[in-house]
Write an enzyme that holds these catalytic residues in place. Structure first.
Site, PDB file in Angstrom:
ATOM      1  N   CYS A 380      -7.757  -8.550 -14.326  1.00 53.12           N
ATOM      2  CA  CYS A 380      -8.197  -9.795 -13.762  1.00 53.12           C
ATOM      3  C   CYS A 380      -7.555 -10.891 -13.790  1.00 53.12           C
ATOM      4  O   CYS A 380      -6.891 -11.116 -12.712  1.00 53.12           O
ATOM      5  CB  CYS A 380      -9.678 -10.004 -14.654  1.00 53.12           C
ATOM      6  SG  CYS A 380     -11.167 -10.350 -13.370  1.00 53.12           S
ATOM      7  N   HIS A 519     -12.042  -4.323 -14.644  1.00 54.32           N
ATOM      8  CA  HIS A 519     -11.760  -4.149 -16.115  1.00 54.32           C
ATOM      9  C   HIS A 519     -11.926  -2.827 -16.478  1.00 54.32           C
ATOM     10  O   HIS A 519     -12.793  -2.095 -16.845  1.00 54.32           O
ATOM     11  CB  HIS A 519     -12.915  -4.927 -16.927  1.00 54.32           C
ATOM     12  CG  HIS A 519     -12.620  -6.199 -16.643  1.00 54.32           C
ATOM     13  ND1 HIS A 519     -11.730  -7.124 -17.584  1.00 54.32           N
ATOM     14  CD2 HIS A 519     -13.085  -7.176 -15.979  1.00 54.32           C
ATOM     15  CE1 HIS A 519     -11.827  -8.518 -17.311  1.00 54.32           C
ATOM     16  NE2 HIS A 519     -12.818  -8.611 -15.999  1.00 54.32           N
ATOM     17  N   GLU A 521     -10.572  -1.371 -19.012  1.00 52.94           N
ATOM     18  CA  GLU A 521     -10.814  -1.105 -20.542  1.00 52.94           C
ATOM     19  C   GLU A 521     -12.333  -0.830 -20.823  1.00 52.94           C
ATOM     20  O   GLU A 521     -12.568  -0.129 -21.784  1.00 52.94           O
ATOM     21  CB  GLU A 521     -10.506  -2.282 -21.330  1.00 52.94           C
ATOM     22  CG  GLU A 521     -11.303  -3.568 -21.152  1.00 52.94           C
ATOM     23  CD  GLU A 521     -11.006  -4.382 -19.876  1.00 52.94           C
ATOM     24  OE1 GLU A 521     -10.325  -4.067 -18.857  1.00 52.94           O
ATOM     25  OE2 GLU A 521     -11.259  -5.763 -19.896  1.00 52.94           O
TER      26      GLU A 521
END
Ligand code: GLN
Length: 547
Positions: A380, A519, A521
């Site tokens: 990001c 994102h 993750e």
């Protein structure tokens, strides 16, 4: 119709209620049941989206675009069940719904009160999708006795009465402090906490007690007697080396059996814990380690980057490596040589963030990784700063920057390579935003698809040219710089399906340099590591051999 498990906490906060709930969800799945986990937070913010990461840790984003509590991240990582907008609620949201209904006249002139109007709103929330799963686990944030928590405790008390007998149970998590001078684990705070709970009409069926070591039989019996639970329902939750040992540890302590007993489910289906045995084995028997630097702004509070830290651990597990995370504050080397702070790491990760502070340091981190051929993952804001770095130092746009930074300073200092996105396509409709919009819930949020360039590094890593990832940002790389940047070596290898929004960039002349606007993750699991993190750690391992 679901059975409901309400999870509450007492004595102190931060006992790991979220983890205990997530681990219990995983254990019920291991016995063949379907589960959904929910979080009810007593604070007055409508959602955590506007809260500082220093204050509240990471904001976890769901596929359907809700900004939620980081506990939902634990729920997903342990159960693999994608959380939804309807799995997280706060007092702020509940009150705002109630007040909206009042303004619309939905209550037909009645006086609006906490009981029944607020509690009914909470109960309606708990019920959503109750016929979809075998077990619904609802965690109440905060600690019993908190003023803001009272409507939630009252609502779950009523809820258990509304349901047939045996359809709801209560699990209470507490702390048994160890007093060194007497060498004893103390049960009194737990007794008081249960007393508090019973005074509002809730009798726990299961007590989960956090402590440094196991609970001796004498204390277990005392807890059972004074707290009115069965001795086998006093579950010891001792400190663990890794959170991923929790499902097996809780199983060994009898938690899932105690839950099934409380529901009088007999015979209990046998659990299959092989997935968690494998996770534990990978964690406890690494074949080496890599050192990864996270260059961020919120490095004093590790919870601010919770999912990133977990995803790196998962990437390590996939490679049978331990990942040693080193937190580096991006501001520290803005005026110094980054070499002192960044050399010696096998990989550099720049996470997401907001505002200008620290961004020059992040840009220097991207430059350092590019020039020293260190694996780099920019997430990001970490992608945006990497693009700014390439624009300044490879494409010669010396004043390249982001509108976000100028916006804050109130004057124009940068050429806006990264601009404020005001219109985009979501599914089959167009979303519009204005600069003056409210801050809450107005970013590009949730899952969006991207098309990956054939033959690119990312297409190989994902083994696909079509992906879907979660977003949370207001600013975007301006596609009009694409040609210029690609000429200098920064490849736009992932784009939104309409080709307007750059989703992934990678460097052509580098072993592993990737920036992603989303994102990744948030979707990584210990038993299913995200491909980008798996490959990032593999690249770190390859580099570590050269050191
Ligand atoms: N602040 C940047 C934006 O809003 C990046 C956000 C993030 O890193 N999550 O676009």
């Amino acid at each position: 119709m679901a059975r409901f498990i309400f999870i509450t906490g007492g004595v102190v906060s931060s006992l790991g209620k979220g983890l205990a709930s997530a681990a219990l969800g995983a254990l019920l799945q291991a016995r063949g049941y379907s589960v959904r986990l929910r979080k009810l937070d007593p604070y007055l913010n409508v959602d955590p989206g506007t809260m500082s990461p220093f204050e509240h840790g990471e904001v976890f984003v769901t596929n359907d675009g809700a900004e939620t509590d980081l506990d939902l991240g634990h729920y997903e990582r342990f159960t693999g069940v994608s959380a939804r907008m309807t799995d997280s609620v706060s007092s702020g949201r509940i009150y705002s719904n109630v007040l909206e209904k009042e303004r619309r006249g939905n209550y037909l002139g009645k006086t609006i009160q906490v009981i029944p109007h607020v509690t009914d709103e909470i109960k309606d929330f708990i019920k959503i999708g109750e016929d979809e799963v075998d077990f619904m686990l609802c965690e109440i944030g905060g600690t019993v006795g908190d003023i803001e928590g009272l409507p939630f405790f009252e609502a779950i008390r009523q809820f258990s009465q509304d349901k047939k007998r045996g359809e709801c149970i209560f699990m209470h998590l507490t702390l048994l402090p160890f007093v060194k001078a007497s060498g004893e684990l103390k049960t009194k705070p737990t007794q008081h906490s249960v007393k508090e709970l019973r005074s509002i009409g809730i009798s726990p069926d299961i007590l989960v007690c956090r402590s440094e070591g196991s609970i001796p039989q004498k204390e277990r019996e005392k807890l059972a007697l004074f707290c009115n639970v069965r001795p086998e329902s006093v579950i010891s939750a001792k400190d663990l080396n890794s959170i991923y040992e929790a499902p097996i540890s809780y199983h060994n302590e009898g938690l899932d059996q105690a839950v099934l007993d409380a529901f009088t489910i007999t015979p209990a289906p046998k659990p299959d814990l092989s997935k968690w045995e494998d996770v534990k084995d990978r964690l406890n028997n690494p074949e080496g380690h890599v050192n990864v630097a996270i260059v961020g702004k919120y490095t004093q509070l590790e919870d601010a980057y919770k999912s990133i830290a977990e995803a790196l651990t998962h990437g390590g597990m996939a490679n049978r490596l331990q990942v040693k995370i080193n937190w580096v504050d991006a501001e520290t080397f803005e005026k110094e040589d980054p070499e002192i702070y960044l050399s010696g790491f096998h990989a550099i990760l720049v996470p997401g963030g907001f505002g200008e502070r620290g961004t020059e340091g992040k840009i220097m981190a991207a430059k350092f990784a590019r020039e020293h051929k260190i694996p780099y993952l920019g997430i990001c804001l970490g992608m945006q700063t990497a693009v700014i770095e390439s624009a300044r130092n490879m494409a010669g746009i010396s004043n390249a920057g982001s509108e976000e930074f100028d916006h804050e300073a109130g004057k124009r200092r940068f050429e806006p390579i990264i601009y404020h996105l005001k219109e985009w396509v979501q599914g089959n409709h167009t979303v519009s935003r204005k600069v003056e919009d409210d801050k809450g819930g107005t970013m590009r949020l949730g899952a969006y698809s991207a098309v990956l360039a054939k033959g690119s590094c990312v297409a190989k890593i994902y083994n696909s040219t079509s992906i879907e990832e979660r977003h949370r940002h207001r600013y975007e790389v301006d596609v009009k710089y694409r040609k210029e940047l690609e000429k200098s070596g920064l490849i736009f290898s992932g784009m939104s399906p309409d080709g307007r929004l750059p989703e992934i960039v990678e460097l052509s002349d580098h072993p592993w340099f990737i920036g992603v606007q989303f994102h990744p993750e948030l979707k990584s699991k210990p038993f299913d590591p995200h491909p980008l993190f798996r490959d990032f750690i593999k690249a770190a391992k390859d580099i570590s051999r050269l050191f």
